[in-house]
Structure formats: C-alpha cells, structure tokens
Design a protein around this motif. Structure first.
Motif, mmCIF file in Angstrom:
data_model
loop_
_atom_site.group_PDB
_atom_site.id
_atom_site.type_symbol
_atom_site.label_atom_id
_atom_site.label_comp_id
_atom_site.label_asym_id
_atom_site.label_seq_id
_atom_site.Cartn_x
_atom_site.Cartn_y
_atom_site.Cartn_z
ATOM 1 N N GLN A 32 -26.862 -14.390 -1.332
ATOM 2 C CA GLN A 32 -28.146 -13.529 -1.457
ATOM 3 C C GLN A 32 -27.710 -12.187 -1.780
ATOM 4 O O GLN A 32 -26.784 -11.440 -0.935
ATOM 5 C CB GLN A 32 -28.649 -13.586 0.042
ATOM 6 N N VAL A 33 -28.245 -11.606 -2.521
ATOM 7 C CA VAL A 33 -28.102 -10.204 -3.078
ATOM 8 C C VAL A 33 -29.020 -9.385 -2.868
ATOM 9 O O VAL A 33 -30.344 -9.623 -3.682
ATOM 10 C CB VAL A 33 -27.402 -10.020 -4.606
ATOM 11 N N GLU A 34 -29.238 -8.311 -1.810
ATOM 12 C CA GLU A 34 -30.361 -7.484 -1.395
ATOM 13 C C GLU A 34 -30.611 -6.605 -2.631
ATOM 14 O O GLU A 34 -29.836 -6.175 -3.139
ATOM 15 C CB GLU A 34 -30.233 -6.995 -0.268
ATOM 16 N N LYS A 35 -32.200 -6.376 -2.898
ATOM 17 C CA LYS A 35 -32.443 -5.719 -3.955
ATOM 18 C C LYS A 35 -32.226 -4.140 -3.683
ATOM 19 O O LYS A 35 -32.096 -3.633 -2.210
ATOM 20 C CB LYS A 35 -33.972 -5.623 -4.015
ATOM 21 N N GLY A 36 -31.692 -3.379 -4.780
ATOM 22 C CA GLY A 36 -31.187 -2.028 -4.427
ATOM 23 C C GLY A 36 -30.235 -1.682 -3.736
ATOM 24 O O GLY A 36 -29.776 -0.598 -3.198
ATOM 25 N N THR A 37 -29.165 -2.590 -3.878
ATOM 26 C CA THR A 37 -27.873 -2.369 -3.253
ATOM 27 C C THR A 37 -26.802 -2.808 -4.047
ATOM 28 O O THR A 37 -26.881 -3.270 -5.241
ATOM 29 C CB THR A 37 -27.576 -3.310 -1.906
ATOM 30 N N ILE A 38 -25.362 -2.170 -3.835
ATOM 31 C CA ILE A 38 -24.141 -2.412 -4.467
ATOM 32 C C ILE A 38 -23.554 -3.688 -3.655
ATOM 33 O O ILE A 38 -23.287 -3.482 -2.610
ATOM 34 C CB ILE A 38 -23.603 -1.093 -4.700
ATOM 35 N N HIS A 39 -23.156 -4.745 -4.379
ATOM 36 C CA HIS A 39 -22.769 -5.935 -3.694
ATOM 37 C C HIS A 39 -21.334 -6.457 -4.153
ATOM 38 O O HIS A 39 -21.359 -6.427 -5.384
ATOM 39 C CB HIS A 39 -23.838 -7.108 -3.775
ATOM 40 N N GLY A 40 -20.527 -6.427 -3.425
ATOM 41 C CA GLY A 40 -19.227 -6.686 -3.882
ATOM 42 C C GLY A 40 -19.078 -8.049 -3.726
ATOM 43 O O GLY A 40 -19.368 -8.678 -2.879
ATOM 44 N N ILE A 41 -18.100 -8.732 -4.711
ATOM 45 C CA ILE A 41 -17.785 -10.091 -4.698
ATOM 46 C C ILE A 41 -16.263 -9.963 -4.960
ATOM 47 O O ILE A 41 -15.551 -9.595 -5.856
ATOM 48 C CB ILE A 41 -18.322 -11.121 -5.641
ATOM 49 N N VAL A 42 -15.484 -10.484 -3.828
ATOM 50 C CA VAL A 42 -13.857 -10.377 -3.846
ATOM 51 C C VAL A 42 -13.242 -11.549 -3.809
ATOM 52 O O VAL A 42 -13.806 -12.716 -3.385
ATOM 53 C CB VAL A 42 -13.398 -9.327 -2.965
ATOM 54 N N GLY A 43 -12.128 -11.737 -4.307
ATOM 55 C CA GLY A 43 -11.334 -13.107 -4.150
ATOM 56 C C GLY A 43 -10.206 -13.121 -4.936
ATOM 57 O O GLY A 43 -10.130 -12.533 -5.998
ATOM 58 N N GLU A 44 -9.438 -13.980 -4.860
ATOM 59 C CA GLU A 44 -8.129 -14.182 -5.665
ATOM 60 C C GLU A 44 -8.352 -14.217 -7.060
ATOM 61 O O GLU A 44 -9.615 -14.973 -7.116
ATOM 62 C CB GLU A 44 -7.109 -15.064 -4.953
ATOM 63 N N ASN A 45 -7.423 -14.280 -7.863
ATOM 64 C CA ASN A 45 -7.726 -14.722 -9.301
ATOM 65 C C ASN A 45 -7.658 -16.387 -9.176
ATOM 66 O O ASN A 45 -6.936 -16.927 -8.510
ATOM 67 C CB ASN A 45 -6.498 -14.517 -10.170
ATOM 68 N N GLY A 46 -8.609 -16.991 -9.872
ATOM 69 C CA GLY A 46 -9.082 -18.186 -9.761
ATOM 70 C C GLY A 46 -9.690 -18.637 -8.698
ATOM 71 O O GLY A 46 -10.025 -19.777 -8.477
ATOM 72 N N ALA A 47 -10.340 -17.730 -8.006
ATOM 73 C CA ALA A 47 -11.290 -18.226 -6.718
ATOM 74 C C ALA A 47 -12.791 -18.558 -7.300
ATOM 75 O O ALA A 47 -13.250 -19.248 -6.531
ATOM 76 C CB ALA A 47 -11.428 -17.169 -5.725
ATOM 77 N N GLY A 48 -12.926 -18.380 -8.565
ATOM 78 C CA GLY A 48 -14.227 -18.710 -9.093
ATOM 79 C C GLY A 48 -15.237 -17.579 -9.309
ATOM 80 O O GLY A 48 -16.393 -17.990 -9.521
ATOM 81 N N LYS A 49 -14.876 -16.421 -9.131
ATOM 82 C CA LYS A 49 -15.811 -15.339 -9.160
ATOM 83 C C LYS A 49 -16.514 -15.287 -10.683
ATOM 84 O O LYS A 49 -17.472 -15.032 -10.754
ATOM 85 C CB LYS A 49 -15.097 -13.912 -8.663
ATOM 86 N N SER A 50 -15.460 -15.207 -11.804
ATOM 87 C CA SER A 50 -16.146 -14.981 -12.839
ATOM 88 C C SER A 50 -16.763 -16.007 -13.332
ATOM 89 O O SER A 50 -17.730 -15.800 -14.122
ATOM 90 C CB SER A 50 -14.939 -14.503 -14.000
ATOM 91 N N THR A 51 -16.239 -17.422 -12.969
ATOM 92 C CA THR A 51 -17.112 -18.484 -13.462
ATOM 93 C C THR A 51 -18.581 -18.298 -12.712
ATOM 94 O O THR A 51 -19.450 -18.734 -13.605
ATOM 95 C CB THR A 51 -16.336 -19.879 -12.947
ATOM 96 N N LEU A 52 -18.832 -17.841 -11.708
ATOM 97 C CA LEU A 52 -19.952 -17.852 -10.953
ATOM 98 C C LEU A 52 -20.848 -16.778 -11.601
ATOM 99 O O LEU A 52 -22.231 -17.117 -12.095
ATOM 100 C CB LEU A 52 -19.773 -17.325 -9.321
ATOM 101 N N MET A 53 -20.274 -15.674 -11.990
ATOM 102 C CA MET A 53 -20.950 -14.794 -12.717
ATOM 103 C C MET A 53 -21.480 -15.107 -14.305
ATOM 104 O O MET A 53 -22.450 -14.897 -14.787
ATOM 105 C CB MET A 53 -20.273 -13.350 -12.614
ATOM 106 N N SER A 54 -20.557 -16.015 -14.727
ATOM 107 C CA SER A 54 -20.898 -16.420 -16.222
ATOM 108 C C SER A 54 -22.095 -17.422 -16.068
ATOM 109 O O SER A 54 -22.708 -17.560 -16.988
ATOM 110 C CB SER A 54 -19.443 -17.115 -16.689
ATOM 111 N N ILE A 55 -22.140 -18.202 -14.920
ATOM 112 C CA ILE A 55 -23.265 -19.094 -14.802
ATOM 113 C C ILE A 55 -24.631 -18.066 -14.782
ATOM 114 O O ILE A 55 -25.662 -18.462 -15.512
ATOM 115 C CB ILE A 55 -23.321 -20.037 -13.464
ATOM 116 N N ILE A 56 -24.392 -17.034 -13.787
ATOM 117 C CA ILE A 56 -25.605 -16.331 -13.781
ATOM 118 C C ILE A 56 -26.164 -15.663 -14.988
ATOM 119 O O ILE A 56 -27.340 -15.687 -15.444
ATOM 120 C CB ILE A 56 -25.341 -15.169 -12.576
#
Length: 517
Positions: A32-56
């Motif tokens: 859940q990302v709140e409106k009008g905020t800066i939300h960080g997503i952190v994790g090691e390389n290979g944790a799935g961050k970029s895959t998740l953003m590519s789905i969005i």
C-alpha cells in the motif's frame, strides 16, 4: 509496523505473484502506497524489486494478484496502459535518444498533433510550466548526448510528468549521480510530493532512504517482509530486514602493514582528445599491504587516472611504474600488457568497460584473460573448463543466480559487479585498480565486497581505490589522496581525517579555511 489503512492510497497491490521458469521472483506481494508520499522499496539485488515495478509499469504481466490506482483496478497489459493510468517510471539506465534534443525526447510517442511543429510548440509551453512548478530546469533545445547524467535524469522525470504521471517510480535514481546532483534530486522529489505526486524509490542506499522517504517497504527473496514508517526505523534495522541477519555497516579492519612499493606515479599528465588537461603533475605511490583511496567530486580526473594506469588511455607526459617496469608516453603499454605485470582493473562502469552484456556469464568471466592457456587451446576455447571455473567462482562470490550460461545482461547490477570482481581478484594480482567497487550494489553484497578488499590488503596486495562514497573511503582506506580539477590537492592518513575536512579538501577550500583560522 503495518501501514495506516485510513489514509488514501495512490497504489495498492494484492497478492502479486510472478515466476520466470524456476525463479520465483515475486511471492504474493501486498503493498500500500499512500497518496502524496515518498515511499521507499529496499532489498538486496535479486530480491524482486525491479520485477515488481516492471509489473506495475506493464513490462511484465503478473501470474496472479490485483493492482489498484486511486482505488480503481489497474490493468497494465503494457507500458502504454500503465502510462495512461498515471504511472511514470525513470529507469536506472535512461531511455533517451542521445542525438535528439530534450524537447524531441519528451514528445516522442506523445505528440499532441499530427503536425510536428504544433506538437513541439504545445510541448514547449507545457514543459516551461512543469519546470517552474517543480524546479526542473533543463535546456530544451540541447541534445541529450551533450548533457550530464543529472540533467538527463531530470529529462526522464519531465517525460513522465508530461505524460500525466500521478505515481512516479524511480529505479536506483542516485546510482549515477554526484552528491550535489543527489541533493538536487531530493529537492525535486520533495517538490513533487508537495504538489501531490506520489513517488516510489527503489534503492539499496539506506542513508538516502532515511533522508528522503516517508515510508519504506523491505523485500527479501521475492517476498515483502516489512512495512515501516521511515522516522521510526534505522539503517541497522533496515539492513537486517533486507539480508535476514545482522550486517556490518562498516567493515572491521586492523592496522595496515605496508611493505615494498608496487605502484609509483611521477609527474603524470594526461590531456584528452579535445585538448583539455585532465590530470596534472600527479605524484604518489601505493605499497603492498595498503589501500590508497582517491576522493573527489565525480569528474575531477578519477576516471582518467584509472584508465591511464590500466593502459586504456596513453599518458601525455610523466611516467608511472608497476614494480620495476616504467610506462611513459614514449614507451607505452596497452591494457593486456599491463595485466601481464600482475595488475588487475575493476572499472568504474562495469557495463561499458567491464562486461559484454550480450555474452553469457562464463564468457564475461574470462574477458581479458581469454588467451590464458587454462582457457585457450590456441585454436578452440576450453569451454568445459571455462564454465566449470565460472561456476566455482559464482558459488564462492555468491553470484545470483549461479548459472554460467545465463546472459550477463540478465544479472542485476550487483551480481554483474561480483562477476567483474571475481574475474580480477582470482588472477592473484599484485596491484588492484578498483573504481567504484560497490556502485549499484546492495548492502549484503557491499559487506561481502568490502571484506574481500580488506582481505586482499591483508594478503599484501597494493590497492588503489576510487569511490564517490565517502563512507566507503573512510571504511576501507589507509591513506586518502584528494583530486580536484585533475590535481592532488591534499593527502591525509584516513585515521586523521573526518567528513568535514575531506569535504573542504574536495572543494579545494581547506587551505583557505586554515588561513582564516
């Protein structure tokens, strides 16, 4: 801590799942990302961050799960659908046409009229207003190839805003920026938030997460493992959540015991092809068993120094030696010849200089050493030996996934960096030239790489290390040389330095400070 469900959400994900063959990249992700905020997503390389953003963003389709933007279902069957829904994305490697102007890049694919001149005119007016609203000034009629990376990044942000982005995703946004450019980016992001835009930052830099975000989510091995209010967490807690164990944020090392001189530089000068002096009368040495750091704001000659010493560029005058072998303008050595002097080079830009991303990992692992008898029959390569050696080192260096046949381009930046380091370190060099050892690398891998560099020092290697990360300079080095405008303006023992002192030296203001007491 769970997220506050009473606040309006700009973006919500429920049960997002994605597999690539046997790789389970995203495992039932809720976010859940709140409106009008800066939300960080952190994790090691290979944790799935970029895959998740590519789905969005519509690059990939989820195997399962739902997405919502402003409470409405988000069906991002491709990136155009995501853009139309109000999603914008700034990629780690910019998606710009280098010989187009800023204005041409912004309107490409988003022309307002069949008539190009009308589209250009409309876009110019809109961009002028966006520049004013968000302090995003860029020269609209300049070609991208003539702009520094910090300005190129602003162009990418403008592109997204011009297309109506309500949610802006930035993937590793500070990986190619100087500290000054990073500070300016954070001001831009704060302005975007204050104007109602929701910002999602994917990064591994915990200091930056703590400085700029309101909330932070942590991913590990494809799963979302924590959602935290930034003001209620710390670097140590985030690092432990990312890796699944406690992490040393500064590597432990004993006193160095330098011995014989391995590298000597005398009156070294380098002038580039445009006639601009980049290195000016450099004099220094590096001894076995010590790490000498080169500090300075990016663009002050660090890159050129490494490339000259590695044989990629020819010095203009002066000389330098590895052991007893002197290299001059009149008697130059190329990169292959310098490698034969037991010199290893980890370049600053792994993709441009350290790897061929179209090659499989096993071939990338032997670049520069492909003529060695252990890999080469003179007519045919010893493919089985190459693959076996690569697999062995991938396991030792924790390269993920440990698949020698996988194309190098398909590894994350941190795992590409491990491949380069493994290739160079495993040749048992006497001297190591290391540029930006942990650029784009996650925190668990940073700890591993730092420990390896200290281990090399303790085994008698002479190491010259360039980094724009002051934390890294302080953590690893024994002596620090400060480069400003191609000149060494200061030398200090690391134990005697602090961040303020080094900052003054990097701005070449330390002598003035001393003079004024």
């Amino acid at each position: 801590m769970s997220q506050d469900n009473n606040k309006p959400l700009a973006l919500e994900l429920k049960g997002i799942d994605k597999r690539f063959g046997t790789v389970h990249a995203n495992r039932g992700i809720d976010l859940q990302v709140e409106k009008g905020t800066i939300h960080g997503i952190v994790g090691e390389n290979g944790a799935g961050k970029s895959t998740l953003m590519s789905i969005i963003y519509g690059f990939y389709q989820a195997d399962a799960g739902e997405m919502f933007i402003d409470g409405q279902p988000l069906i991002a069957k491709d990136s155009k659908a995501a853009i139309d829904a109000g999603i914008g994305m700034v990629h780690q490697h910019f998606m710009l046409v280098h010989n187009f102007t800023v204005l041409e890049n912004v309107i490409l694919g988003a022309e307002s009229s069949p008539l190009l001149n009308r589209s250009m005119s409309d876009a110019r007016a809109t961009l002028k207003q966006l520049e004013k609203d968000y302090n995003l000034q860029v020269p609209l009629d300049t070609q991208i190839q003539d702009l520094p990376v910090g300005i190129q990044q602003r162009v990418e942000i403008l592109k997204a805003l011009y297309r109506g982005a309500k949610v802006l995703i930035l993937d590793e946004p500070t990986g190619v920026l100087t500290p000054q450019e990073t500070d300016h980016l954070f001001k831009i992001l704060a302005a975007l938030r204050d104007q109602g835009t929701t910002v999602i930052i994917i990064t591994h830099k915990l200091r930056e997460i703590l400085a700029v975000t309101d909330n932070v989510s942590v991913m590990r091995q494809g799963a979302m493992v924590a959602h935290l209010k930034t003001k209620e967490t710390s670097r140590e807690e985030l690092a432990e959540q990312m890796v699944g164990r406690k992490v040393l944020l500064r590597v432990k090392k004993g006193e160095s015991t330098p011995s014989q001189e391995r590298l000597r530089v005398e009156q070294l000068n380098y002038t580039d092809k445009h006639g601009v002096p980049r290195l000016k009368n450099l004099n220094f040495s590096v001894r076995a068993g010590e790490i000498v750091g080169i500090a300075g704001v990016s663009g002050n000659g660090q890159s050129e120094l490494l490339e000259v010493l590695a044989g990629m560029k020819a010095l203009t005058s002066g000389r330098f030696a590895f052991g007893d072998t002197w290299i001059t303008h009149e008697a130059p050595l190329n990169a292959e010849q310098i490698r034969h002097l037991k010199v290893a080079h980890v370049p600053e830009d792994r993709q441009a200089q350290g790897l061929v991303t179209a090659f499989p990992a096993s071939e990338a692992f032997i670049l520069g050493y492909h003529r060695d008898p252990q890999y080469n029959h003179k007519v045919l390569m010893k493919q089985k030996d190459i693959v076996a050696d690569c697999a062995k080192q991938m396991k030792k260096w924790d390269v993920r996934p440990p698949i020698p046949d996988l194309k190098t381009a398909n590894f994350s930046g941190g795992n590409q960096q491990k491949l380069v380091l493994a290739r160079e370190v495993e040749r048992d060099p006497d001297v190591m030239l290391i540029g930006q050892p942990t650029r784009g690398v996650d925190i668990g891998a940073i700890e591993f790489i730092h420990q390896e560099i200290i281990r090399l020092r303790d085994h008698g290697k002479a190491i010259l290390l360039v980094s724009v990360e002051l934390d890294e300079i302080f953590s690893l080095t024994d002596r620090i040389l400060v480069l400003f405008d191609g000149q060494i303006v200061a030398e200090v023992n690391t134990a005697d330095a602090d961040e303020r002192m080094l900052g003054l030296m990097m701005a070449n203001a330390h002598e003035e400070e001393v003079a004024h007491g």
